[in-house]
Design an enzyme around this catalytic site. Structure first.
Site, PDB file in Angstrom:
ATOM      1  N   HIS A  56      25.491  62.007  63.358  1.00  0.00           N
ATOM      2  CA  HIS A  56      24.562  63.118  63.177  1.00  0.00           C
ATOM      3  C   HIS A  56      24.897  63.925  61.929  1.00  0.00           C
ATOM      4  CE1 HIS A  56      22.549  63.160  67.239  1.00  0.00           C
ATOM      5  NE2 HIS A  56      23.289  62.076  67.211  1.00  0.00           N
ATOM      6  N   PRO A  57      23.879  64.252  61.148  1.00  0.00           N
ATOM      7  CA  PRO A  57      24.089  64.963  59.886  1.00  0.00           C
ATOM      8  C   PRO A  57      24.036  66.476  59.996  1.00  0.00           C
ATOM      9  CG  PRO A  57      21.822  64.254  60.032  1.00  0.00           C
ATOM     10  CD  PRO A  57      22.509  63.760  61.289  1.00  0.00           C
ATOM     11  N   CYS A  58      23.998  67.018  61.211  1.00  0.00           N
ATOM     12  CA  CYS A  58      23.752  68.462  61.368  1.00  0.00           C
ATOM     13  C   CYS A  58      24.759  69.344  60.641  1.00  0.00           C
ATOM     14  CB  CYS A  58      23.682  68.839  62.839  1.00  0.00           C
ATOM     15  SG  CYS A  58      25.115  68.339  63.804  1.00  0.00           S
ATOM     16  N   ASN A  59      25.994  68.912  60.484  1.00  0.00           N
ATOM     17  CA  ASN A  59      26.996  69.740  59.811  1.00  0.00           C
ATOM     18  C   ASN A  59      27.379  69.240  58.419  1.00  0.00           C
ATOM     19  OD1 ASN A  59      27.368  71.718  61.829  1.00  0.00           O
ATOM     20  ND2 ASN A  59      28.493  70.232  63.034  1.00  0.00           N
TER      21      ASN A  59
END
Length: 106
Positions: free
Chosen positions: A62-65
């Protein structure tokens, strides 16, 4: 493991995708790939999702951070007198991912 990178338009960062191959050349199952991921990441940071360009389920990091981490890296470079260049951003991103990759057997 095969790694592919797409651009996530929602977070405006790269998104990594992983697909494992077994010793016999067949694709690893979800359960087999999850065995290679540290338990803290399974179904949280790393999930099985439909790859946007390939009609196939793959592991997705996941690229959220990613954007926050890249900003921190750039700020560190600047505070140490460095001059980050746009053309080096993918290299810096991959270096960051390689240092923290939750896959134990890459």
């Amino acid at each position: 493991y095969d790694l592919s990178i797409t651009y996530d338009f929602y977070t405006r960062t790269p998104r990594l995708w992983l697909q494992g191959d077994g010793e016999n050349g067949e694709l690893l199952t979800k359960e087999e790939m999850y065995q290679d991921i540290m338990g803290d990441y399974t179904d949280k940071t790393v999930t099985m999702e439909e790859h946007p360009k390939i009609n196939q389920q793959q592991l997705s990091i996941h690229p959220c951070n990613h954007a926050k981490v890249m900003k921190r890296i750039i700020d560190t470079i600047l505070s140490n007198g460095g001059h980050p260049k746009v053309e080096q951003s993918l290299f810096v991103f991959l270096k960051f991912i390689a240092a923290r990759m939750p896959i134990s057997q890459l």
